[in-house]
Design a protein around this motif. Structure first.
Motif, PDB file in Angstrom:
ATOM      1  N   ILE A 172      44.730  42.330  34.246  1.00  0.00           N
ATOM      2  CA  ILE A 172      43.595  41.766  33.500  1.00  0.00           C
ATOM      3  C   ILE A 172      43.582  42.326  32.081  1.00  0.00           C
ATOM      4  O   ILE A 172      43.379  41.595  31.110  1.00  0.00           O
ATOM      5  CB  ILE A 172      42.258  42.073  34.218  1.00  0.00           C
ATOM      6  CG1 ILE A 172      42.178  41.349  35.567  1.00  0.00           C
ATOM      7  CG2 ILE A 172      41.062  41.733  33.327  1.00  0.00           C
ATOM      8  CD1 ILE A 172      42.129  39.846  35.501  1.00  0.00           C
ATOM      9  N   GLN A 173      43.806  43.614  31.931  1.00  0.00           N
ATOM     10  CA  GLN A 173      43.783  44.237  30.600  1.00  0.00           C
ATOM     11  C   GLN A 173      44.869  43.664  29.687  1.00  0.00           C
ATOM     12  O   GLN A 173      44.700  43.647  28.477  1.00  0.00           O
ATOM     13  CB  GLN A 173      43.923  45.759  30.715  1.00  0.00           C
ATOM     14  CG  GLN A 173      42.704  46.442  31.274  1.00  0.00           C
ATOM     15  CD  GLN A 173      41.484  46.363  30.370  1.00  0.00           C
ATOM     16  OE1 GLN A 173      41.550  46.014  29.200  1.00  0.00           O
ATOM     17  NE2 GLN A 173      40.336  46.692  30.932  1.00  0.00           N
ATOM     18  N   LYS A 174      45.963  43.170  30.233  1.00  0.00           N
ATOM     19  CA  LYS A 174      47.053  42.610  29.429  1.00  0.00           C
ATOM     20  C   LYS A 174      46.748  41.217  28.881  1.00  0.00           C
ATOM     21  O   LYS A 174      47.435  40.748  27.979  1.00  0.00           O
ATOM     22  CB  LYS A 174      48.339  42.548  30.252  1.00  0.00           C
ATOM     23  CG  LYS A 174      48.970  43.897  30.465  1.00  0.00           C
ATOM     24  CD  LYS A 174      50.269  43.752  31.247  1.00  0.00           C
ATOM     25  CE  LYS A 174      50.896  45.101  31.486  1.00  0.00           C
ATOM     26  NZ  LYS A 174      52.154  44.982  32.251  1.00  0.00           N
ATOM     27  N   ILE A 175      45.738  40.560  29.409  1.00  0.00           N
ATOM     28  CA  ILE A 175      45.388  39.207  28.952  1.00  0.00           C
ATOM     29  C   ILE A 175      44.965  39.284  27.486  1.00  0.00           C
ATOM     30  O   ILE A 175      44.139  40.106  27.100  1.00  0.00           O
ATOM     31  CB  ILE A 175      44.264  38.598  29.813  1.00  0.00           C
ATOM     32  CG1 ILE A 175      44.753  38.403  31.246  1.00  0.00           C
ATOM     33  CG2 ILE A 175      43.788  37.267  29.217  1.00  0.00           C
ATOM     34  CD1 ILE A 175      43.660  37.999  32.215  1.00  0.00           C
ATOM     35  N   LYS A 176      45.522  38.400  26.675  1.00  0.00           N
ATOM     36  CA  LYS A 176      45.280  38.398  25.232  1.00  0.00           C
ATOM     37  C   LYS A 176      44.069  37.541  24.855  1.00  0.00           C
ATOM     38  O   LYS A 176      44.171  36.614  24.065  1.00  0.00           O
ATOM     39  CB  LYS A 176      46.516  37.869  24.497  1.00  0.00           C
ATOM     40  CG  LYS A 176      47.768  38.633  24.764  1.00  0.00           C
ATOM     41  CD  LYS A 176      47.780  39.926  24.009  1.00  0.00           C
ATOM     42  CE  LYS A 176      49.129  40.589  24.181  1.00  0.00           C
ATOM     43  NZ  LYS A 176      49.098  41.995  24.166  1.00  0.00           N
ATOM     44  N   LYS A 177      42.954  37.858  25.448  1.00  0.00           N
ATOM     45  CA  LYS A 177      41.668  37.215  25.118  1.00  0.00           C
ATOM     46  C   LYS A 177      40.630  38.310  25.020  1.00  0.00           C
ATOM     47  O   LYS A 177      40.782  39.385  25.600  1.00  0.00           O
ATOM     48  CB  LYS A 177      41.242  36.235  26.207  1.00  0.00           C
ATOM     49  CG  LYS A 177      42.155  35.053  26.372  1.00  0.00           C
ATOM     50  CD  LYS A 177      41.381  33.783  26.369  1.00  0.00           C
ATOM     51  CE  LYS A 177      42.307  32.627  26.654  1.00  0.00           C
ATOM     52  NZ  LYS A 177      42.245  31.605  25.684  1.00  0.00           N
ATOM     53  N   ASN A 178      39.555  38.037  24.301  1.00  0.00           N
ATOM     54  CA  ASN A 178      38.425  38.965  24.290  1.00  0.00           C
ATOM     55  C   ASN A 178      37.805  38.980  25.676  1.00  0.00           C
ATOM     56  O   ASN A 178      37.541  37.920  26.251  1.00  0.00           O
ATOM     57  CB  ASN A 178      37.382  38.545  23.262  1.00  0.00           C
ATOM     58  CG  ASN A 178      37.850  38.783  21.860  1.00  0.00           C
ATOM     59  OD1 ASN A 178      38.462  39.801  21.569  1.00  0.00           O
ATOM     60  ND2 ASN A 178      37.581  37.847  20.972  1.00  0.00           N
ATOM     61  N   LYS A 179      37.583  40.179  26.188  1.00  0.00           N
ATOM     62  CA  LYS A 179      37.021  40.325  27.530  1.00  0.00           C
ATOM     63  C   LYS A 179      35.732  41.135  27.469  1.00  0.00           C
ATOM     64  O   LYS A 179      35.648  42.113  26.741  1.00  0.00           O
ATOM     65  CB  LYS A 179      38.030  41.043  28.446  1.00  0.00           C
ATOM     66  CG  LYS A 179      39.306  40.257  28.675  1.00  0.00           C
ATOM     67  CD  LYS A 179      40.342  41.032  29.439  1.00  0.00           C
ATOM     68  CE  LYS A 179      41.049  42.072  28.637  1.00  0.00           C
ATOM     69  NZ  LYS A 179      41.865  41.625  27.528  1.00  0.00           N
ATOM     70  N   TYR A 180      34.754  40.706  28.251  1.00  0.00           N
ATOM     71  CA  TYR A 180      33.494  41.427  28.407  1.00  0.00           C
ATOM     72  C   TYR A 180      33.306  41.694  29.895  1.00  0.00           C
ATOM     73  O   TYR A 180      33.535  40.806  30.715  1.00  0.00           O
ATOM     74  CB  TYR A 180      32.321  40.605  27.869  1.00  0.00           C
ATOM     75  CG  TYR A 180      32.295  40.552  26.365  1.00  0.00           C
ATOM     76  CD1 TYR A 180      31.491  41.414  25.644  1.00  0.00           C
ATOM     77  CD2 TYR A 180      33.093  39.656  25.671  1.00  0.00           C
ATOM     78  CE1 TYR A 180      31.475  41.387  24.264  1.00  0.00           C
ATOM     79  CE2 TYR A 180      33.089  39.616  24.293  1.00  0.00           C
ATOM     80  CZ  TYR A 180      32.273  40.482  23.596  1.00  0.00           C
ATOM     81  OH  TYR A 180      32.281  40.454  22.234  1.00  0.00           O
ATOM     82  N   PHE A 181      32.878  42.895  30.218  1.00  0.00           N
ATOM     83  CA  PHE A 181      32.704  43.288  31.614  1.00  0.00           C
ATOM     84  C   PHE A 181      31.224  43.526  31.904  1.00  0.00           C
ATOM     85  O   PHE A 181      30.530  44.167  31.120  1.00  0.00           O
ATOM     86  CB  PHE A 181      33.515  44.556  31.902  1.00  0.00           C
ATOM     87  CG  PHE A 181      34.994  44.353  31.743  1.00  0.00           C
ATOM     88  CD1 PHE A 181      35.752  43.859  32.795  1.00  0.00           C
ATOM     89  CD2 PHE A 181      35.613  44.622  30.540  1.00  0.00           C
ATOM     90  CE1 PHE A 181      37.118  43.661  32.650  1.00  0.00           C
ATOM     91  CE2 PHE A 181      36.984  44.425  30.380  1.00  0.00           C
ATOM     92  CZ  PHE A 181      37.732  43.946  31.433  1.00  0.00           C
TER      93      PHE A 181
END
Length: 92
Positions: free
Chosen positions: A60-69
């Motif tokens: 999941i961390q490798k995905i090249k999108k802004n992520k919010y948890f």
């Protein structure tokens, strides 16, 4: 402003109305990693909103999108994760 939904159909209906808005797709903790990765490849999705159980997942961390948890519920979690992640929290 970012429009988010757990339902992909809602996101695409919004984009049909106004093409240049920022949109995010939300995922609950019971969602498979493969499904999240597949959906993240859609170029129309700007953000991923993920349950906090995915914070430590390397794929999941490798995905090249802004992520919010979400949802960080106490100060300890906030301090542990805030340095390297975008967080959604309550009652801190």
């Amino acid at each position: 402003c970012i429009f988010i939904s757990f339902k992909e159909k809602n996101i695409f209906n919004l984009l049909n109305i106004k093409k240049n808005v920022s949109v995010g797709l939300s995922f609950a903790q019971n969602t498979s990693i493969k499904y999240i990765i597949r959906k993240s490849k859609n170029k129309k999705i700007d953000y991923l909103i993920l349950d906090k159980c995915f914070i430590k997942n390397k794929r999941i961390q490798k995905i090249k999108k802004n992520k919010y948890f979400y949802t960080i519920k106490n100060k300890k979690e906030f301090l542990e994760y805030s340095k390297t992640n975008n967080l959604i929290f309550e009652n801190l």
